[in-house]
Design an enzyme around this catalytic site. Structure first.
Site, mmCIF file in Angstrom:
data_model
loop_
_atom_site.group_PDB
_atom_site.id
_atom_site.type_symbol
_atom_site.label_atom_id
_atom_site.label_comp_id
_atom_site.label_asym_id
_atom_site.label_seq_id
_atom_site.Cartn_x
_atom_site.Cartn_y
_atom_site.Cartn_z
ATOM 1 C CG ASP A 113 27.571 51.927 34.738
ATOM 2 O OD1 ASP A 113 26.590 51.050 34.499
ATOM 3 O OD2 ASP A 113 27.727 53.012 33.769
ATOM 4 C CB SER A 114 29.686 48.958 32.546
ATOM 5 O OG SER A 114 28.882 49.776 32.054
ATOM 6 C CE1 TYR A 129 30.979 45.285 33.473
ATOM 7 C CE2 TYR A 129 28.766 45.762 34.916
ATOM 8 C CZ TYR A 129 30.261 45.365 34.875
ATOM 9 O OH TYR A 129 31.163 45.544 35.924
ATOM 10 C CB CYS A 176 24.692 48.765 35.750
ATOM 11 S SG CYS A 176 24.976 48.134 34.322
ATOM 12 C CG ASN A 177 18.884 50.095 33.097
ATOM 13 O OD1 ASN A 177 17.883 50.359 33.459
ATOM 14 N ND2 ASN A 177 19.766 51.446 33.131
ATOM 15 C CD GLU A 232 32.222 54.167 29.619
ATOM 16 O OE1 GLU A 232 33.496 54.615 30.180
ATOM 17 O OE2 GLU A 232 31.550 54.405 30.707
ATOM 18 C CG HIS A 281 26.844 54.610 29.685
ATOM 19 N ND1 HIS A 281 26.793 53.669 30.411
ATOM 20 C CD2 HIS A 281 28.315 54.990 29.286
ATOM 21 C CE1 HIS A 281 27.955 53.032 30.755
ATOM 22 N NE2 HIS A 281 28.760 54.065 30.286
HETATM 23 N N1 DGL Z 1 25.292 51.726 31.951
HETATM 24 C C1 DGL Z 1 24.749 50.363 31.642
HETATM 25 C C2 DGL Z 1 23.318 50.199 31.717
HETATM 26 O O1 DGL Z 1 22.566 50.865 32.442
HETATM 27 C C3 DGL Z 1 25.312 49.647 30.361
HETATM 28 C C4 DGL Z 1 26.187 50.030 29.473
HETATM 29 C C5 DGL Z 1 27.223 48.895 29.161
HETATM 30 O O2 DGL Z 1 28.073 48.687 30.004
HETATM 31 O O3 DGL Z 1 26.728 48.143 28.211
HETATM 32 O O4 DGL Z 1 22.742 49.146 31.198
#
Ligand code: DGL
Length: 273
Positions: free
Chosen positions: A10-11, A42, A73-74, A151, A185
Site C-alpha cells: 500500500d502507499s 498516492y 490499495c484502491n 498515517e 486507510h
Molecule cells: N490506501 C490507499 C487506497 O486504498 C490510498 C491512500 C493514499 O495514499 O492516497 O486508496
C-alpha cells in the site's frame, strides 16, 4: 503445497486493514508487507508515478519469493492493476470500492463513497458505477486529510473526529444510508465514521472479500501453504522505520520489526491501467 510468501503493498499503513483480514483467513501463509510511506498519499500523485511505484514494489516482493501479490490499495489498483497483471505471471489481486454491495444494501437508493481523488476520477470507478449503481445516487468524497491522520496513528482523537465530520456530514445531508470505505486507510477510523454517521447508516468495505478472493486464487492455482505451517509476517517501509514502526505496531496490534525498504530503481510504465 507452496511455502512461498504472499506479497502485499500500500502507499502506507492503510493496507494493514487488508493484511489483518488476510491473516484472519489464512493463518498458514507467510505474508510480506510494504508500506510505501515515503510516497503517501498516492491519491494526490501523478498516475505515471503511482504505476511505476506499484511495478517496482511488486518486483521487490516477487524478488523476495512472493507467489501472489495483493494490491492493498484502491488507488494503486485503479491506476496500475492492468500493468501489474501484464508484467507479472503470479496472481495479482486488487481491490475496488464496494459499490456493488452498497447498491444492493441501500434502502434510500443513495450511497456515499469515501475514497481518494485518483480512485474517484478513474475509469475503473466510472465503470463500477455504470455496472452496479443502476438507479442508486452515488455521492463521492475524497478524504486526503483522513489518510494523513491514519498515517500518524491518530485514529481516535477529537481532531480526527472533526476531520471525519467534515467529510461525512455533507453525505448525510444528501440522504445517504450506506457509506463505502473506498480507501484502505479508512477502516482504521471506522468507529469514528460509524459514530458520526449514526446507527441508521451501513458502512461497507471490501477487505474481507479481498482476503477471500486471495484464498480462492491460491486454491485454484494450487499455491496454498501446508495446513500446519505457522504463518509469519515481514514488514518494510520506504520512510524512516523509526517513525513508521510505532504506528504499524499500533495498527497491527502486535510488536513487529519494520525494515527499511532499499531504494528501488524506478520503472518505466506505459500509460495503460
Ligand atoms: N490506501 C490507499 C487506497 O486504498 C490510498 C491512500 C493514499 O495514499 O492516497 O486508496
Amino acid at each position: 503445497m507452496n511455502r512461498l510468501p504472499i506479497g502485499v503493498f500500500d502507499s502506507g499503513v492503510g493496507g494493514l486493514s487488508v493484511l489483518r483480514e488476510i491473516r484472519a483467513l489464512v493463518a498458514n501463509e507467510d505474508l510480506l508487507y510494504i508500506a510505501d510511506s515515503a510516497h503517501v498519499p498516492y491519491g494526490e500523485k501523478p498516475h505515471a508515478f503511482v504505476r511505476s511505484r506499484a511495478i517496482a514494489l511488486a518486483q521487490f516482493l516477487i524478488d523476495h519469493g512472493a507467489k501472489a501479490i495483493v494490491v492493498a490499495c484502491n488507488t494503486a489498483t485503479a491506476i496500475a492493476i492492468a500493468a501489474l497483471r501484464e508484467r507479472f505471471a503470479v496472481p495479482v489481486i486488487g481491490m475496488e470500492p464496494a459499490v456493488k454491495p452498497a447498491a444492493l444494501k441501500t434502502r434510500a437508493r443513495s450511497i456515499g463513497v469515501l475514497a481518494t481523488n485518483s480512485t474517484l476520477t478513474s475509469d475503473r470507478f466510472a465503470g463500477l458505477i455504470a455496472r452496479f449503481a443502476g438507479d442508486v445516487a452515488v455521492h463521492v468524497r475524497p478524504c486526503p486529510a483522513l489518510v494523513e491522520q491514519v498515517e500518524q496513528g491518530d485514529i481516535a482523537s477529537e481532531t480526527t473526529r472533526e476531520v471525519v465530520r467534515d467529510y461525512v456530514v455533507p453525505l448525510l445531508d444528501l440522504g445517504v444510508d450506506t457509506i463505502v470505505l473506498g480507501c484502505t486507510h479508512y477502516p482504521f477510523v471506522r468507529t469514528l465514521i460509524a459514530d458520526v454517521a449514526g446507527p441508521r447508516v451501513d458502512i461497507v468495505d471490501p477487505n474481507s472479500a479481498v482476503a477471500r478472493e486471495l484464498q480462492r486464487q491460491l486454491n485454484r492455482n494450487h499455491l496454498g501453504a501446508p495446513a500446519d505451517h505457522h504463518g509469519k509476517e515481514k514488514f518494510w517501509t520506504s520512510a524512516e522505520p523509526e517513525d513508521v514502526q510505532p504506528v504499524m505496531i499500533q495498527l497491527w496490534g502486535k510488536e513487529i520489526i519494520v525494515l527499511r525498504l532499499p531504494k528501488l530503481s524506478s520503472v518505466r510504465a506505459d500509460s495503460r491501467g
